[in-house]
Design a protein around this motif. Structure first.
Motif, PDB file in Angstrom:
ATOM      1  N   ILE A 161       0.802  -1.247   0.158  1.00  0.00           N
ATOM      2  CA  ILE A 161      -0.046  -0.079   0.090  1.00  0.00           C
ATOM      3  C   ILE A 161       0.909   1.385   0.103  1.00  0.00           C
ATOM      4  CG2 ILE A 161      -1.677   1.259   1.118  1.00  0.00           C
ATOM      5  CD1 ILE A 161      -2.455  -1.606   2.869  1.00  0.00           C
ATOM      6  N   LYS A 162       0.686   2.348  -0.941  1.00  0.00           N
ATOM      7  CA  LYS A 162       1.225   3.591  -0.900  1.00  0.00           C
ATOM      8  C   LYS A 162       0.279   4.697  -1.101  1.00  0.00           C
ATOM      9  CE  LYS A 162       4.784   5.899  -3.196  1.00  0.00           C
ATOM     10  NZ  LYS A 162       5.675   6.304  -4.403  1.00  0.00           N
ATOM     11  N   ALA A 163       0.144   5.416  -0.010  1.00  0.00           N
ATOM     12  CA  ALA A 163      -0.706   6.688   0.061  1.00  0.00           C
ATOM     13  C   ALA A 163       0.041   7.899  -0.021  1.00  0.00           C
ATOM     14  CB  ALA A 163      -1.582   6.697   1.198  1.00  0.00           C
ATOM     15  N   ASP A 164      -0.152   8.625  -1.299  1.00  0.00           N
ATOM     16  CA  ASP A 164       0.371  10.027  -1.271  1.00  0.00           C
ATOM     17  C   ASP A 164       0.197  11.016  -0.269  1.00  0.00           C
ATOM     18  OD1 ASP A 164       0.961   9.136  -3.710  1.00  0.00           O
ATOM     19  OD2 ASP A 164      -0.380  10.226  -4.885  1.00  0.00           O
ATOM     20  N   ASN A 165      -0.688  10.978   0.577  1.00  0.00           N
ATOM     21  CA  ASN A 165      -0.906  11.987   1.902  1.00  0.00           C
ATOM     22  C   ASN A 165      -0.894  10.972   2.895  1.00  0.00           C
ATOM     23  OD1 ASN A 165      -1.598  13.888   0.114  1.00  0.00           O
ATOM     24  ND2 ASN A 165      -3.831  13.198  -0.393  1.00  0.00           N
ATOM     25  N   GLY A 166      -0.487   9.825   2.926  1.00  0.00           N
ATOM     26  CA  GLY A 166      -0.448   8.958   4.071  1.00  0.00           C
ATOM     27  C   GLY A 166      -1.473   8.053   4.146  1.00  0.00           C
ATOM     28  N   PRO A 189      13.421 -15.957 -12.089  1.00  0.00           N
ATOM     29  CA  PRO A 189      12.455 -14.570 -12.277  1.00  0.00           C
ATOM     30  C   PRO A 189      11.586 -14.400 -11.151  1.00  0.00           C
ATOM     31  CG  PRO A 189      12.271 -15.938 -14.365  1.00  0.00           C
ATOM     32  CD  PRO A 189      12.651 -16.923 -13.361  1.00  0.00           C
ATOM     33  N   ASP A 190      11.561 -13.074 -10.807  1.00  0.00           N
ATOM     34  CA  ASP A 190      10.676 -12.719  -9.425  1.00  0.00           C
ATOM     35  C   ASP A 190       9.926 -11.445  -9.869  1.00  0.00           C
ATOM     36  OD1 ASP A 190      12.950 -10.695  -9.574  1.00  0.00           O
ATOM     37  OD2 ASP A 190      12.522 -10.608  -7.439  1.00  0.00           O
ATOM     38  N   ALA A 191       9.375 -10.869  -9.064  1.00  0.00           N
ATOM     39  CA  ALA A 191       8.370  -9.818  -9.359  1.00  0.00           C
ATOM     40  C   ALA A 191       9.007  -8.715 -10.098  1.00  0.00           C
ATOM     41  CB  ALA A 191       7.527  -9.425  -8.073  1.00  0.00           C
ATOM     42  N   SER A 192      10.527  -8.465  -9.558  1.00  0.00           N
ATOM     43  CA  SER A 192      11.138  -7.414 -10.145  1.00  0.00           C
ATOM     44  C   SER A 192      11.497  -7.135 -11.478  1.00  0.00           C
ATOM     45  CB  SER A 192      12.613  -7.272  -9.183  1.00  0.00           C
ATOM     46  OG  SER A 192      13.396  -8.264  -9.823  1.00  0.00           O
ATOM     47  N   VAL A 193      11.377  -8.546 -12.144  1.00  0.00           N
ATOM     48  CA  VAL A 193      11.563  -8.516 -13.833  1.00  0.00           C
ATOM     49  C   VAL A 193      10.086  -8.938 -14.585  1.00  0.00           C
ATOM     50  CG1 VAL A 193      13.800  -9.413 -13.162  1.00  0.00           C
ATOM     51  CG2 VAL A 193      12.116 -10.970 -13.730  1.00  0.00           C
ATOM     52  N   GLN A 194       9.138  -8.592 -14.022  1.00  0.00           N
ATOM     53  CA  GLN A 194       7.952  -8.984 -14.696  1.00  0.00           C
ATOM     54  C   GLN A 194       7.316  -7.620 -15.261  1.00  0.00           C
ATOM     55  OE1 GLN A 194       6.527 -11.835 -14.867  1.00  0.00           O
ATOM     56  NE2 GLN A 194       7.952 -12.595 -13.320  1.00  0.00           N
ATOM     57  N   THR A 243       4.242  -3.841  -9.123  1.00  0.00           N
ATOM     58  CA  THR A 243       3.630  -2.685  -8.298  1.00  0.00           C
ATOM     59  C   THR A 243       4.052  -2.983  -6.888  1.00  0.00           C
ATOM     60  OG1 THR A 243       2.008  -1.975  -9.878  1.00  0.00           O
ATOM     61  CG2 THR A 243       1.776  -1.027  -7.816  1.00  0.00           C
ATOM     62  N   SER A 244       3.698  -4.064  -6.464  1.00  0.00           N
ATOM     63  CA  SER A 244       3.782  -4.725  -5.136  1.00  0.00           C
ATOM     64  C   SER A 244       5.243  -4.446  -4.620  1.00  0.00           C
ATOM     65  CB  SER A 244       3.400  -5.817  -4.946  1.00  0.00           C
ATOM     66  OG  SER A 244       3.651  -6.418  -3.590  1.00  0.00           O
ATOM     67  N   TYR A 245       6.126  -4.829  -5.638  1.00  0.00           N
ATOM     68  CA  TYR A 245       7.779  -4.900  -5.646  1.00  0.00           C
ATOM     69  C   TYR A 245       8.109  -3.438  -5.412  1.00  0.00           C
ATOM     70  CZ  TYR A 245      12.330  -4.820  -7.233  1.00  0.00           C
ATOM     71  OH  TYR A 245      13.833  -4.323  -7.580  1.00  0.00           O
ATOM     72  N   GLU A 246       7.728  -2.604  -6.365  1.00  0.00           N
ATOM     73  CA  GLU A 246       8.056  -1.112  -6.129  1.00  0.00           C
ATOM     74  C   GLU A 246       7.836  -0.568  -5.050  1.00  0.00           C
ATOM     75  OE1 GLU A 246       6.793   0.986  -9.625  1.00  0.00           O
ATOM     76  OE2 GLU A 246       8.730   1.231 -10.392  1.00  0.00           O
ATOM     77  N   ILE A 247       6.591  -0.669  -4.548  1.00  0.00           N
ATOM     78  CA  ILE A 247       6.290  -0.192  -3.131  1.00  0.00           C
ATOM     79  C   ILE A 247       6.912  -0.603  -2.169  1.00  0.00           C
ATOM     80  CG2 ILE A 247       4.153   0.028  -1.696  1.00  0.00           C
ATOM     81  CD1 ILE A 247       2.311   0.248  -4.085  1.00  0.00           C
TER      82      ILE A 247
END
Length: 722
Positions: free
Chosen positions: A82-87, A399-404, A412-416
């Protein structure tokens, strides 16, 4: 007359004659057999097995301890990022997040869901990023049950809140099926065959024969899976290989059949001669591929043995189809093999026997190479070595989520998670040991936590039976980073042995398992290569009766495969033109790709060597002149080998249209290798090196070089004698 008699007698000739005369019975038997095997295989075949664990590695021992003493951890999990711009405490954001958590909790495949609002450890200090681990109710969850959850999370993103669903099951759920890649390969093969043969009927026979064989082969492969299990990517790889070799084997026989008709033979005689000559080469070629594939058993990995057996089943069925089903089809077509022709400006004789302009061009090219054989050898060899150079930096991983692809929820989950908790969050190391209390592991936990490259460690936990303990460490680097691999090696070789009690602690987890697999494959790959080469050399020496030519073939095949490895490393690992080939980012090669494609490519390269050298040998026996024999042999086989290679390249390249990055790597590597083999090797290296060797080409201990014999003009002789 003796030669013609030899071509119409023998086991293969008798089999071809029977299949031709009893064509209705043979076709009916094939159709009924395919339907029966397909019903059993696709309806009741063994499920794929993707468990690559096992063996005597650290990760295998850690996994065994966890399975024995921590049964509650056996189920798979999903991770909500989960990522919230305003928290996450922003009212609008919290309402959206809690709604998603509530919907996840209602799913029948999901266990208790812990809200990040209830556990501060699940939220970053700035409270902009949060996570929660969601247990699945049972170990084997169908991806169709997980897909709605992934879609719901993905669709809920927006208005300043980004959500991603990660985990192995999430990645599988949102990976689309292979789709129309095989259909595109079949279409490309049809176009190539239509151009090569010039008629729709001749084009259709190899394709129909190959498709029936593949259907039976894949179904049979699923039944064999009960005895020798294989992973879920096996049918895709097997279908690619089966389609390529199935069409090629039928292509060689149909070509010889058309030549027989052009020479004035009746359809039955032409069929018998085609199967008795080209059929021998097909059986040898297929046997070479099977033996090469069985070289995978040397790797000592249970599932790769399954891949070898399954792929060999496909190749065996295509071989049987080529010498039984295809003669029956030829019995139905007869002289109509040239029906529905492609309009051409050449004569009828040129259409049937092959363009003289094409043969002249090939002979002229061979002459150019033979006039400067040393220069040609140096230039071709240097080109292959330059292409192979990147192989020295090859790295292996899974391969893992980072190379999808970046539009997937798992990425998106990996990036967050990487942004909020560090790139090593997706590469946890799980330590396990036989211990009765957390105090037993305290020195080990502290030593690991103080190791450079470790972000943080979790407290040790003891199993409910009090017999084992475990803790986790998160690296500062990601799953695919070389630094993470180096960290695992350092922990095992330096940190753990020096910590009190550390010698009995095993490092496991998905990351460590991948590293162990890569190390194991890297250490065993030279042995597999040696075994495949040795067995193939024995077969080739028996066929061509020349040690020199067999050694030439082995070295050239190694060079072409090495060049393919190098191109694969440059594209996939270095990222050169990676996005153009469908690779979202630079990544290590998938662990099974190099060991999987080597035996396939070595077998296929030997196929082309057989069809070329058998013709060259025949010409040499007729003339006693190596230069003329090579030029004419190249001219006689250039068209059929070029068509066969083009079909292989087209079929393998279509894997790039699919979603699986590992399968794409395998397809790209095999396509590049076949392309190099059919161009640089067959058109440059073979004629140049044979010119340099001269009469030494035919050296065989205890036997003189073949002498020239009288006979009819080369144009009237068969293309190859096996």
């Amino acid at each position: 007359m003796a030669t013609d008699t030899a071509r119409t007698d023998g086991v293969l000739a008798g089999l071809a004659r029977f299949c031709y005369r009893r064509r209705r019975l043979v076709l009916l038997a094939w159709i009924v057999g395919v339907i029966a095997v397909a019903f059993a295989g696709f309806g009741y075949g063994a499920a794929p097995d993707n468990d690559f664990s096992g063996g005597d590695t650290d990760s295998a021992k850690a996994q065994a301890l966890i399975e024995e003493h921590f049964p509650e951890r056996q189920g798979d999990t999903l991770t909500l990022a989960i990522k919230a711009d305003n928290g996450i405490d922003d009212p609008a954001a919290r309402q959206k997040i809690e709604k998603v958590l509530a919907e996840l909790a209602t799913s029948p495949v999901v266990g208790p869901v812990t809200s990040p609002y209830q556990d501060e450890h699940l939220v970053t200090q700035d409270r902009h990023i949060a996570r929660t681990t969601i247990p699945l109710t049972h170990k084997e969850v169908d991806k169709a049950e997980v897909k709605p959850l992934v879609d719901m999370v993905k669709n809920a993103s927006g208005d300043g809140v980004t959500l991603g669903m990660g985990g192995t099951q999430a990645e599988k759920a949102e990976t689309p099926p292979q789709g129309s890649a095989e259909s595109v390969g079949i279409l490309a093969a049809a176009v190539i065959l239509f151009i090569a043969f010039g008629s729709l009927v001749a084009m259709g026979l190899p394709i129909v024969t190959a498709l029936l064989a593949i259907a039976a082969g894949i179904a049979l492969m699923k039944l064999v899976g009960y005895l020798v299990p294989s992973p879920d990517f096996t049918p895709i790889i097997a279908a690619m290989i089966g389609l390529g070799v199935g069409i090629d084997y039928a292509l060689f026989i149909v070509t010889r059949y058309k030549d027989g008709l052009q020479a004035g033979d009746e359809p039955e005689t032409a069929t018998v001669k085609a199967v008795a000559t080209a059929g021998h080469a097909v059986l040898f070629a297929g046997t070479t591929v099977v033996i090469a594939m069985m070289g995978l058993t040397v790797m000592g990995q249970r599932l790769m043995t399954g891949v070898a057996v399954a792929t060999s089943v496909i190749v065996l069925v295509t071989m049987i189809a080529a010498v039984t089903l295809l003669p029956a089809f030829l019995g139905f077509t007869g002289h109509k093999i040239n029906s529905l022709r492609l309009p051409r400006r050449t004569s009828r004789r040129q259409q049937a026997a092959g363009s003289p302009e094409h043969r002249t061009l090939a002979e002229r090219w061979a002459g150019v190479v033979q006039r400067r054989p040393l220069v040609a050898t140096i230039l071709a060899g240097a080109t292959l070595l330059v292409l192979a150079a990147p192989t020295l930096s090859m790295r292996l991983s899974l391969p893992d989520a980072s190379v999808q692809p970046h539009d997937r929820s798992s990425y998106t989950s990996y990036e967050i998670l990487s942004e909020g908790f560090g790139p090593g969050y997706g590469a946890p190391l799980i330590f396990a040991a036989q211990a009765k209390s957390t105090e037993d592991l305290r020195p080990v936990v502290e030593a690991v936590g103080n190791t450079e490259g470790v972000a943080y460690v979790t407290p040790a936990q003891v199993s409910t039976d009090g017999q084992a303990a475990t803790f986790m460490a998160f690296p500062k680097t990601g799953f695919q980073d070389q630094a993470t691999t180096d960290l695992v090696h350092q922990l095992r070789s330096d940190v753990l042995p020096k910590a009190p009690g550390g010698g009995e602690v095993y490092v496991g987890g998905p990351n460590a398992l991948t590293i162990d697999q890569a190390d194991d494959i890297g250490s065993r790959l030279p042995l597999m290569i040696a075994v495949v080469i040795a067995l193939s050399l024995v077969l080739l020496i028996a066929l061509v009766r020349s040690v020199t030519i067999a050694l030439q073939a082995a070295v050239m095949n190694l060079l072409s495969i090495g060049a393919a490895y190098g191109v694969l490393v440059a594209v996939v690992q270095w990222g050169w033109l990676g996005p153009a080939f469908g690779f979202p980012t630079a990544m290590p090669l998938t662990t099974w790709v190099p060991m999987m494609i080597f035996p396939v490519l070595f077998g296929l390269s030997m196929d082309y060597e057989v069809f070329l050298i058998s013709r060259v040998r025949e010409e040499y026996e007729r003339t006693g002149n190596t230069r003329e024999a090579v030029a004419r042999g190249l001219a006689r086989t250039a068209k059929v080998i070029t068509a066969a290679a083009a079909i292989m390249v087209a079929v393998f390249t279509t894997s790039l249209l699919g979603p699986d990055v590992a399968v794409k790597q395998g397809g790209l590597g095999m396509a590049v290798a076949v392309l190099i083999d059919a161009t640089i090797v067959r058109m440059v290296l073979v004629p140049a090196v044979m010119e340099l060797c001269g009469k030494a080409n035919w050296w065989m201990p205890g036997r003189r070089a073949p002498k020239a014999t009288s006979g009819p003009p080369a144009e009237a002789r068969e293309e190859a004698r096996v």
